[in-house]
Write an enzyme that holds these catalytic residues in place. Structure first.
Site, PDB file in Angstrom:
ATOM      1  N   GLU A  76       9.918   1.791   0.709  1.00 29.91           N
ATOM      2  CA  GLU A  76      10.710   1.694  -0.529  1.00 29.91           C
ATOM      3  C   GLU A  76      11.206   3.058  -0.994  1.00 29.91           C
ATOM      4  OE1 GLU A  76       7.924   0.197   0.171  1.00 29.91           O
ATOM      5  OE2 GLU A  76       7.778  -1.804  -0.717  1.00 29.91           O
TER       6      GLU A  76
ATOM      7  N   TRP B 194     -15.584   2.668  -8.106  1.00 30.11           N
ATOM      8  CA  TRP B 194     -14.668   2.520  -6.969  1.00 30.11           C
ATOM      9  C   TRP B 194     -15.106   3.372  -5.793  1.00 30.11           C
ATOM     10  CZ3 TRP B 194      -8.877   2.682  -8.858  1.00 30.11           C
ATOM     11  CH2 TRP B 194      -8.645   1.567  -9.689  1.00 30.11           C
TER      12      TRP B 194
HETATM   13  P1  ADP Z   1       4.567  -0.767   5.061  1.00 32.48           P
HETATM   14  O1  ADP Z   1       5.858  -1.284   5.550  1.00 32.48           O
HETATM   15  O2  ADP Z   1       3.339  -1.147   5.836  1.00 32.48           O
HETATM   16  O3  ADP Z   1       4.367  -0.826   3.571  1.00 32.48           O
HETATM   17  P2  ADP Z   1       5.010   1.940   4.718  1.00 32.48           P
HETATM   18  O4  ADP Z   1       5.250   2.947   5.760  1.00 32.48           O
HETATM   19  O5  ADP Z   1       6.023   1.679   3.724  1.00 32.48           O
HETATM   20  O6  ADP Z   1       4.675   0.693   5.499  1.00 32.48           O
HETATM   21  O7  ADP Z   1       3.605   2.205   4.049  1.00 32.48           O
HETATM   22  C1  ADP Z   1       3.505   2.914   2.880  1.00 32.48           C
HETATM   23  C2  ADP Z   1       2.062   3.115   2.531  1.00 32.48           C
HETATM   24  O8  ADP Z   1       1.370   3.807   3.566  1.00 32.48           O
HETATM   25  C3  ADP Z   1       1.871   3.988   1.323  1.00 32.48           C
HETATM   26  O9  ADP Z   1       2.072   3.289   0.130  1.00 32.48           O
HETATM   27  C4  ADP Z   1       0.450   4.476   1.516  1.00 32.48           C
HETATM   28  O10 ADP Z   1      -0.487   3.528   1.085  1.00 32.48           O
HETATM   29  C5  ADP Z   1       0.347   4.609   2.999  1.00 32.48           C
HETATM   30  N1  ADP Z   1       0.541   6.012   3.371  1.00 32.48           N
HETATM   31  C6  ADP Z   1       1.662   6.614   3.790  1.00 32.48           C
HETATM   32  N2  ADP Z   1       1.443   7.920   4.033  1.00 32.48           N
HETATM   33  C7  ADP Z   1       0.136   8.154   3.751  1.00 32.48           C
HETATM   34  C8  ADP Z   1      -0.707   9.303   3.776  1.00 32.48           C
HETATM   35  N3  ADP Z   1      -0.268  10.489   4.162  1.00 32.48           N
HETATM   36  N4  ADP Z   1      -1.988   9.147   3.386  1.00 32.48           N
HETATM   37  C9  ADP Z   1      -2.471   7.958   2.990  1.00 32.48           C
HETATM   38  N5  ADP Z   1      -1.726   6.844   2.954  1.00 32.48           N
HETATM   39  C10 ADP Z   1      -0.444   6.929   3.326  1.00 32.48           C
END
Ligand code: ADP
Length: 538
Positions: free
Chosen positions: A328, A441
């Site tokens: 997004e 948490w």
């Molecule tokens: P999807 O289509 O599965 O949502 P995205 O690539 O849009 O794939 O995923 C986004 C999510 O991935 C983020 O909201 C976060 O939770 C996780 N994410 C992305 N980069 C990182 C990071 N460097 N560390 C931790 N989580 C990450």
């Protein structure tokens, strides 16, 4: 009063024209399905993109038509990024690892008219074709001579399709905020949702991304992040803007194949998710190889672990840049660049900062809120729902009736984070993955990262499952390097030195492999479902 500057109607095709003009001979290297290396350059990619655009127009396709790619990272996919979007149609990138039901839903929802399909993915479409309501044509990404027998109707090879296209094609003027590309989120629960990027948002994003990542003109980039997911983090746009040599791995994502490309092509900058680097690092470890040419590796998509950061730094002398974002957000939100202060820090202090997801790139605003939507302080202690706002962040999902943002324009990322006084954002967890136990948490990410610091553990996954007394408790799934089980107490002892005692998992389960989604992320949903009664039945 309005400014007096020119009314700019952006078209991403201007990027490949710029590259043709200024970096015509810079190489684009692709590993093809056969394993062979293909070489082209920005001059040729631009001319072929023009030919594709003109072929599409001659074939009756119009601005706003949605045309899909089911393709790997190769030069042809790059040409399609510019050829399709540049003539005013929308490049819809499809992920070949999608569950068939999701693929049918996505193709029908997007109303794809053409699917440009890589040879090995023809069987995927043959199995789905009767359910695809809008697809008129399949363009197979090969030469005429390579066209296979297929049950797909109305097929043509890519090379034949573009053969008579106009080399001098002129890109059209597009309306303001014209749609450019479409990508669906993975939709681990519910139907996938489409994010429709505009030419303007992609150009803004790319200009900010390359400034934020301090990409040099002479950098040679290994584009491991797939072009079918979030536009490969913007590399197909900012690479040609800067004039970078691009190296694309095609199907070859294994450690040996990536190492060979890095070594032979002189790659100094790599972009990818941790799961891919795990394989590359394992290959280097087992074969005594060092990533000599690599200067920077940009890691995002899932959290970077200390074990991976240390191995890149200490064994390979590679600077790790942790980054965070999401579909997004086009996707870039934050990057963690080396700073002057880091130069005088000891390694532990430096690593502690590098493990944070980083600071917002210009254009992205961040804040955290509590469950009632009240703002929380950026003090490094408070954590809550991470909200974002900016010119390359979505306003609403494709074909949705309502906006996906609140009245002030903030989009809820679904991540739980803290932000410190220097502006560094740290992801605690996905809101849906955080483990709520006795009113407190536990971060599943922190527990997983602690576990992979164990020398015998290759990968770990932690989920919360219902518990009769504590609401939820963590259980941990482990894949060992050898494939054999370890003593559970050995792992618990190791973890005790890294996390609070009440964080220790109630159960450790050894698996041969962990389930990964279509974009390399752990699929926690299925594990949580399968083991939801584990602690209740005990
Ligand atoms: P999807 O289509 O599965 O949502 P995205 O690539 O849009 O794939 O995923 C986004 C999510 O991935 C983020 O909201 C976060 O939770 C996780 N994410 C992305 N980069 C990182 C990071 N460097 N560390 C931790 N989580 C990450």
């Amino acid at each position: 009063m309005k400014g007096d500057m020119q009314r700019w109607k952006p078209n991403v095709a201007s990027i490949i024209e710029h590259a043709k003009e200024l970096h015509p001979t810079t190489e684009i290297v692709s590993r093809m399905i056969s394993g062979e290396i293909h070489r082209t350059n920005y001059d040729e990619v631009c001319v072929r993109a023009r030919k594709l655009a003109s072929a599409l127009e001659k074939d009756g396709y119009k601005k706003g038509d949605v045309l899909a790619t089911l393709a790997l990272n190769t030069y042809r996919h790059l040409e399609m990024y510019f050829g399709i979007s540049g003539m005013g149609a929308v490049t819809h990138t499809l992920n070949f690892r999608l569950h068939p039901e999701q693929a049918v839903y996505i193709i029908n929802h997007a109303e794809d008219k053409i699917i440009f399909c890589e040879l090995p993915f023809i069987p995927i479409l043959e199995a789905l074709k009767d359910q695809l309501k809008t697809v008129e044509k399949y363009v197979i990404l090969c030469d005429e001579s390579e066209m296979p027998e297929s049950t797909l109707e109305n097929t043509i090879s890519y090379e034949e399709y573009i053969k008579d296209g106009d080399e001098d094609y002129k890109w059209p003027a597009l309306e303001d905020d014209a749609a450019c590309a479409l990508c669906y989120t993975s939709g681990t629960t519910g139907n996938p949702k489409g994010v429709l990027y505009s030419h303007k948002s992609n150009i803004y994003h790319a200009t900010s991304a390359y400034a934020a990542l301090t990409i040099d003109k002479d950098d040679c980039i290994l584009m491991v992040v797939p072009m079918f997911h979030v536009l490969a983090w913007g590399i197909p746009y900012f690479g040609p803007m800067t004039g970078n040599k691009l190296v694309m791995p095609g199907m070859g994502m294994e450690g040996d194949s990536l190492y060979e490309l890095i070594d032979k092509e002189g790659v100094n900058s790599t972009f990818g998710v941790p799961t891919v680097w795990m394989q590359l690092l394992a290959y280097c470890r087992e074969n005594n190889k060092v990533l000599d040419s690599v200067k920077n590796t940009i890691i995002g998509g899932s959290a970077l672990s200390l074990a991976m950061l240390k191995e890149f730094d200490e064994v390979h002398d590679v600077n790790v840049i942790h980054a965070w974002g999401m579909t997004e957000m086009s996707p870039l939100g934050t990057t963690n660049l080396p700073t002057k202060e880091m130069e005088t820090m000891n390694k532990d202090e430096k690593y502690a900062i590098q493990l944070k997801q980083g600071r917002p790139v210009f254009g992205v605003e961040l804040k955290i809120t509590d469950d009632n939507g009240n703002d929380l302080p950026s003090d490094g202690e408070a954590y809550g729902h991470l909200m974002v706002r900016g010119p390359w962040i979505l306003q609403k999902y494709f074909k949705a009736e309502n906006d996906a943002v609140d009245e002030e324009g903030w989009f809820d990322t679904g991540d739980i984070s803290s932000i410190d006084k220097e502006g560094y954002m740290t992801i605690v967890d996905r809101a849906k993955d955080v483990i709520k136990t006795g009113g407190e948490w536990i971060s599943s990410i922190d527990l997983e990262n602690a576990a992979v610091g164990h020398p015998e553990i290759a990968e770990a996954c932690v989920v919360g499952v219902p518990h009769p007394k504590w609401d939820e408790r963590p259980i941990m799934f482990v894949v060992t390097n050898s494939g054999d089980k370890l003593e559970k107490d050995n792992i618990l002892d190791f973890l005790s030195s890294k996390v609070a005692k009440w964080w220790l998992p109630d159960e450790i389960i050894f698996l041969k492999e962990l389930p990964h989604g279509a974009t390399g992320k752990l699929l926690k949903f299925d594990l949580r479902e399968e083991y939801k009664n584990l602690l209740i039945d005990k």
